[in-house]
Design an enzyme around this catalytic site. Structure first.
Site, PDB file in Angstrom:
ATOM      1  CG  ASN A 146     -94.320  -9.510 -14.654  1.00 54.05           C
ATOM      2  OD1 ASN A 146     -95.138  -9.061 -13.866  1.00 54.05           O
ATOM      3  ND2 ASN A 146     -94.565 -10.616 -15.351  1.00 54.05           N
ATOM      4  CE1 TYR A 159     -94.861 -13.054  -4.649  1.00 57.02           C
ATOM      5  CE2 TYR A 159     -95.979 -11.734  -2.988  1.00 57.02           C
ATOM      6  CZ  TYR A 159     -95.644 -11.962  -4.308  1.00 57.02           C
ATOM      7  OH  TYR A 159     -96.065 -11.093  -5.276  1.00 57.02           O
TER       8      TYR A 159
END
Length: 240
Positions: A90, A163
């Protein structure tokens, strides 16, 4: 012999984060969860909150991009449990909006891309390389890579390029691990949690951390024979 499944969730210390919601969801299902955090004090605070809710959660420090830190986590898991059943990768960074550029690929700074890839790609790679062997010992494992629709090649656009590229690469990593483990009971999948009200997603996002965590928890607890090498949102397959 009955045993409690052991889960690791990386980057799970933020009190309004997806990671903490995943830890909570797994612990509520009876798993022994190890919450990891780069900042031990923040990890302790998160665990204190969960323990106040009656949940059995442990914490360990982890910098996913640091080999020594990952090896220390592996040693802890070996000595305390001699197993790992669930890994949720995560931990992630979003730096595109912090480097002063407009978000155009023509202005992308290599330093921003390098730092983003270190956390969002090399981190999951390193953690998976070191911890999946603990799953192999018992031929059981569920690996969930928290990705993003921003990394979908089928819907690729401009904006926050570092990203985007890091999550596309994470999706590729998911497919490669899944293929190498296709003859085992270790399932590896990627997930887009959607736009969630977190520090990264902002206050205007439509989904709560619990809603964002739902598909992650589902993938982390899949039955034997379930899909592997997939990309999911809302418990449904996504195009790559």
């Amino acid at each position: 012999m009955d045993y409690k499944k052991v889960a690791v969730v990386t980057g799970a210390n933020k009190l309004q984060g997806i990671g903490l919601a995943v830890v909570r969801g797994l612990a509520q299902q009876g798993l022994q969860v190890v919450l990891t955090s780069r900042d031990p004090a923040k990890g302790d605070a998160a665990v204190a909150l969960l323990k106040s809710e009656g949940l059995d959660v442990l914490t360990q420090p982890l910098d996913v991009s640091d080999l020594a830190s990952v090896n220390q986590l592996k040693s802890f898991l070996e000595s305390k449990f001699d197993r790992l059943d669930v890994l949720v990768n995560n931990a992630a960074l979003w730096l595109d909006n912090l480097d002063g550029t407009t978000g155009s690929i023509f202005e992308t700074q290599v330093s921003t891309l390098e730092a983003t890839l270190a956390a969002n790609l090399m981190g999951p790679l390193l953690v998976s390389q070191k911890l999946i062997p603990l799953m192999k010992r018992h031929n059981y494992g569920r690996v969930v890579n928290v990705s993003s629709g921003a990394g979908q090649l089928s819907d690729m656009a401009s904006g926050y390029p570092s990203y985007r590229m890091s999550k596309t690469a994470l999706n590729a990593l998911t497919r490669i691990f899944a293929h190498e483990l296709k003859d085992t009971n270790i399932l590896v999948n990627a997930v887009c949690p959607g736009w969630v009200r977190t520090a990264m997603g902002g206050p205007n996002a439509p989904r709560s951390p619990e809603e964002g965590a739902d598909t992650i928890v589902w993938l982390a607890t899949l039955a034997d024979g379930a899909p592997t090498g997939g990309f999911f949102r809302n418990r449904q397959p996504l195009a790559w």
